[in-house]
Design a protein around this motif. Sequence first.
Motif, PDB file in Angstrom:
ATOM      1  N   ARG A  46      -8.590 -35.436   9.539  1.00 47.54           N
ATOM      2  CA  ARG A  46      -7.702 -36.507   9.136  1.00 47.54           C
ATOM      3  C   ARG A  46      -7.530 -37.458  10.305  1.00 47.54           C
ATOM      4  O   ARG A  46      -7.180 -37.041  11.405  1.00 47.54           O
ATOM      5  CB  ARG A  46      -6.359 -35.910   8.721  1.00 47.54           C
ATOM      6  CG  ARG A  46      -5.362 -36.933   8.274  1.00 47.54           C
ATOM      7  CD  ARG A  46      -4.295 -36.303   7.440  1.00 47.54           C
ATOM      8  NE  ARG A  46      -4.698 -36.131   6.064  1.00 47.54           N
ATOM      9  CZ  ARG A  46      -4.617 -37.102   5.157  1.00 47.54           C
ATOM     10  NH1 ARG A  46      -4.175 -38.276   5.470  1.00 47.54           N
ATOM     11  NH2 ARG A  46      -4.971 -36.876   3.926  1.00 47.54           N
ATOM     12  N   GLY A  47      -7.795 -38.714  10.075  1.00 51.74           N
ATOM     13  CA  GLY A  47      -7.722 -39.670  11.173  1.00 51.74           C
ATOM     14  C   GLY A  47      -6.714 -40.778  10.955  1.00 51.74           C
ATOM     15  O   GLY A  47      -6.252 -41.008   9.847  1.00 51.74           O
ATOM     16  N   ALA A  48      -6.393 -41.430  12.039  1.00 48.30           N
ATOM     17  CA  ALA A  48      -5.509 -42.586  11.992  1.00 48.30           C
ATOM     18  C   ALA A  48      -6.052 -43.611  12.981  1.00 48.30           C
ATOM     19  O   ALA A  48      -6.735 -43.246  13.941  1.00 48.30           O
ATOM     20  CB  ALA A  48      -4.089 -42.179  12.380  1.00 48.30           C
ATOM     21  N   TYR A  49      -5.755 -44.871  12.727  1.00 45.61           N
ATOM     22  CA  TYR A  49      -6.274 -45.903  13.601  1.00 45.61           C
ATOM     23  C   TYR A  49      -5.156 -46.685  14.277  1.00 45.61           C
ATOM     24  O   TYR A  49      -4.138 -46.994  13.650  1.00 45.61           O
ATOM     25  CB  TYR A  49      -7.105 -46.906  12.784  1.00 45.61           C
ATOM     26  CG  TYR A  49      -8.348 -46.286  12.211  1.00 45.61           C
ATOM     27  CD1 TYR A  49      -9.543 -46.347  12.915  1.00 45.61           C
ATOM     28  CD2 TYR A  49      -8.317 -45.638  10.988  1.00 45.61           C
ATOM     29  CE1 TYR A  49     -10.699 -45.768  12.395  1.00 45.61           C
ATOM     30  CE2 TYR A  49      -9.463 -45.055  10.461  1.00 45.61           C
ATOM     31  CZ  TYR A  49     -10.645 -45.123  11.176  1.00 45.61           C
ATOM     32  OH  TYR A  49     -11.774 -44.545  10.671  1.00 45.61           O
ATOM     33  N   VAL A  50      -5.371 -46.977  15.542  1.00 43.97           N
ATOM     34  CA  VAL A  50      -4.435 -47.840  16.263  1.00 43.97           C
ATOM     35  C   VAL A  50      -5.270 -48.853  17.042  1.00 43.97           C
ATOM     36  O   VAL A  50      -6.436 -48.616  17.334  1.00 43.97           O
ATOM     37  CB  VAL A  50      -3.531 -47.063  17.249  1.00 43.97           C
ATOM     38  CG1 VAL A  50      -2.550 -46.173  16.515  1.00 43.97           C
ATOM     39  CG2 VAL A  50      -4.346 -46.251  18.237  1.00 43.97           C
ATOM     40  N   CYS A  51      -4.641 -49.997  17.364  1.00 43.84           N
ATOM     41  CA  CYS A  51      -5.410 -51.017  18.079  1.00 43.84           C
ATOM     42  C   CYS A  51      -5.246 -50.910  19.589  1.00 43.84           C
ATOM     43  O   CYS A  51      -6.014 -51.496  20.335  1.00 43.84           O
ATOM     44  CB  CYS A  51      -5.040 -52.413  17.576  1.00 43.84           C
ATOM     45  SG  CYS A  51      -3.367 -52.934  17.937  1.00 43.84           S
ATOM     46  N   SER A  52      -4.244 -50.183  20.036  1.00 45.05           N
ATOM     47  CA  SER A  52      -4.033 -50.080  21.480  1.00 45.05           C
ATOM     48  C   SER A  52      -3.190 -48.858  21.794  1.00 45.05           C
ATOM     49  O   SER A  52      -2.599 -48.247  20.905  1.00 45.05           O
ATOM     50  CB  SER A  52      -3.299 -51.333  21.983  1.00 45.05           C
ATOM     51  OG  SER A  52      -2.004 -51.352  21.431  1.00 45.05           O
ATOM     52  N   MET A  53      -3.129 -48.540  23.064  1.00 45.28           N
ATOM     53  CA  MET A  53      -2.282 -47.428  23.495  1.00 45.28           C
ATOM     54  C   MET A  53      -0.820 -47.724  23.164  1.00 45.28           C
ATOM     55  O   MET A  53      -0.055 -46.839  22.811  1.00 45.28           O
ATOM     56  CB  MET A  53      -2.407 -47.239  25.016  1.00 45.28           C
ATOM     57  CG  MET A  53      -3.457 -46.232  25.442  1.00 45.28           C
ATOM     58  SD  MET A  53      -3.290 -44.631  24.637  1.00 45.28           S
ATOM     59  CE  MET A  53      -1.760 -44.045  25.378  1.00 45.28           C
ATOM     60  N   ALA A  54      -0.435 -48.978  23.317  1.00 50.66           N
ATOM     61  CA  ALA A  54       0.949 -49.348  23.029  1.00 50.66           C
ATOM     62  C   ALA A  54       1.284 -49.046  21.569  1.00 50.66           C
ATOM     63  O   ALA A  54       2.358 -48.534  21.253  1.00 50.66           O
ATOM     64  CB  ALA A  54       1.172 -50.828  23.330  1.00 50.66           C
ATOM     65  N   CYS A  55       0.332 -49.334  20.696  1.00 48.54           N
ATOM     66  CA  CYS A  55       0.568 -49.074  19.278  1.00 48.54           C
ATOM     67  C   CYS A  55       0.543 -47.577  18.989  1.00 48.54           C
ATOM     68  O   CYS A  55       1.244 -47.104  18.107  1.00 48.54           O
ATOM     69  CB  CYS A  55      -0.459 -49.804  18.422  1.00 48.54           C
ATOM     70  SG  CYS A  55      -0.005 -51.520  18.150  1.00 48.54           S
ATOM     71  N   LEU A  56      -0.247 -46.855  19.748  1.00 47.23           N
ATOM     72  CA  LEU A  56      -0.275 -45.405  19.569  1.00 47.23           C
ATOM     73  C   LEU A  56       1.104 -44.829  19.891  1.00 47.23           C
ATOM     74  O   LEU A  56       1.646 -44.008  19.149  1.00 47.23           O
ATOM     75  CB  LEU A  56      -1.334 -44.791  20.495  1.00 47.23           C
ATOM     76  CG  LEU A  56      -1.403 -43.262  20.500  1.00 47.23           C
ATOM     77  CD1 LEU A  56      -1.809 -42.735  19.137  1.00 47.23           C
ATOM     78  CD2 LEU A  56      -2.378 -42.765  21.554  1.00 47.23           C
ATOM     79  N   GLU A  57       1.671 -45.302  20.982  1.00 43.37           N
ATOM     80  CA  GLU A  57       2.993 -44.813  21.367  1.00 43.37           C
ATOM     81  C   GLU A  57       4.050 -45.236  20.356  1.00 43.37           C
ATOM     82  O   GLU A  57       4.927 -44.468  19.983  1.00 43.37           O
ATOM     83  CB  GLU A  57       3.356 -45.339  22.759  1.00 43.37           C
ATOM     84  CG  GLU A  57       2.640 -44.541  23.838  1.00 43.37           C
ATOM     85  CD  GLU A  57       2.780 -45.156  25.222  1.00 43.37           C
ATOM     86  OE1 GLU A  57       3.771 -45.867  25.459  1.00 43.37           O
ATOM     87  OE2 GLU A  57       1.884 -44.920  26.043  1.00 43.37           O
ATOM     88  N   LYS A  58       3.931 -46.483  19.917  1.00 41.30           N
ATOM     89  CA  LYS A  58       4.880 -46.984  18.932  1.00 41.30           C
ATOM     90  C   LYS A  58       4.798 -46.171  17.640  1.00 41.30           C
ATOM     91  O   LYS A  58       5.810 -45.782  17.060  1.00 41.30           O
ATOM     92  CB  LYS A  58       4.571 -48.463  18.645  1.00 41.30           C
ATOM     93  CG  LYS A  58       5.722 -49.215  18.068  1.00 41.30           C
ATOM     94  CD  LYS A  58       5.511 -50.708  18.210  1.00 41.30           C
ATOM     95  CE  LYS A  58       4.642 -51.251  17.104  1.00 41.30           C
ATOM     96  NZ  LYS A  58       4.489 -52.720  17.164  1.00 41.30           N
ATOM     97  N   ALA A  59       3.575 -45.903  17.221  1.00 38.77           N
ATOM     98  CA  ALA A  59       3.366 -45.162  15.971  1.00 38.77           C
ATOM     99  C   ALA A  59       3.885 -43.738  16.085  1.00 38.77           C
ATOM    100  O   ALA A  59       4.409 -43.177  15.120  1.00 38.77           O
ATOM    101  CB  ALA A  59       1.888 -45.167  15.613  1.00 38.77           C
TER     102      ALA A  59
END
Length: 93
Positions: A46-59
Amino acid sequence: MGSGGSHTHVRSCIGCGKKAQKSELLRIVRTEQGMVYDPTGRKPGRGAYVCSMACLEKASQGKKLERALKSGVSQKDLEILGREIAQAASMVE
Ligand SMILES: [Zn+2]
């Protein structure tokens, strides 16, 4: 690196909702070993996509990552991911 072909795979960043080519986003996959960064976009799971590390943390803070992966995400998972992504980014340069 533009790849040929007329088929495009657009995904949304789970952090900010921005739509981008699959190849432009960072794919996070949940494996039996935990969360991993998948630069190839081909790992099963199962995967998820983020555009940046900042968005990864936010998510992850907004529990969006947990929901997308249907799994709890620990601070340690995030640290490992951050390291993998930073390492991959430095190899691209
Ligand atoms: Zn984003």
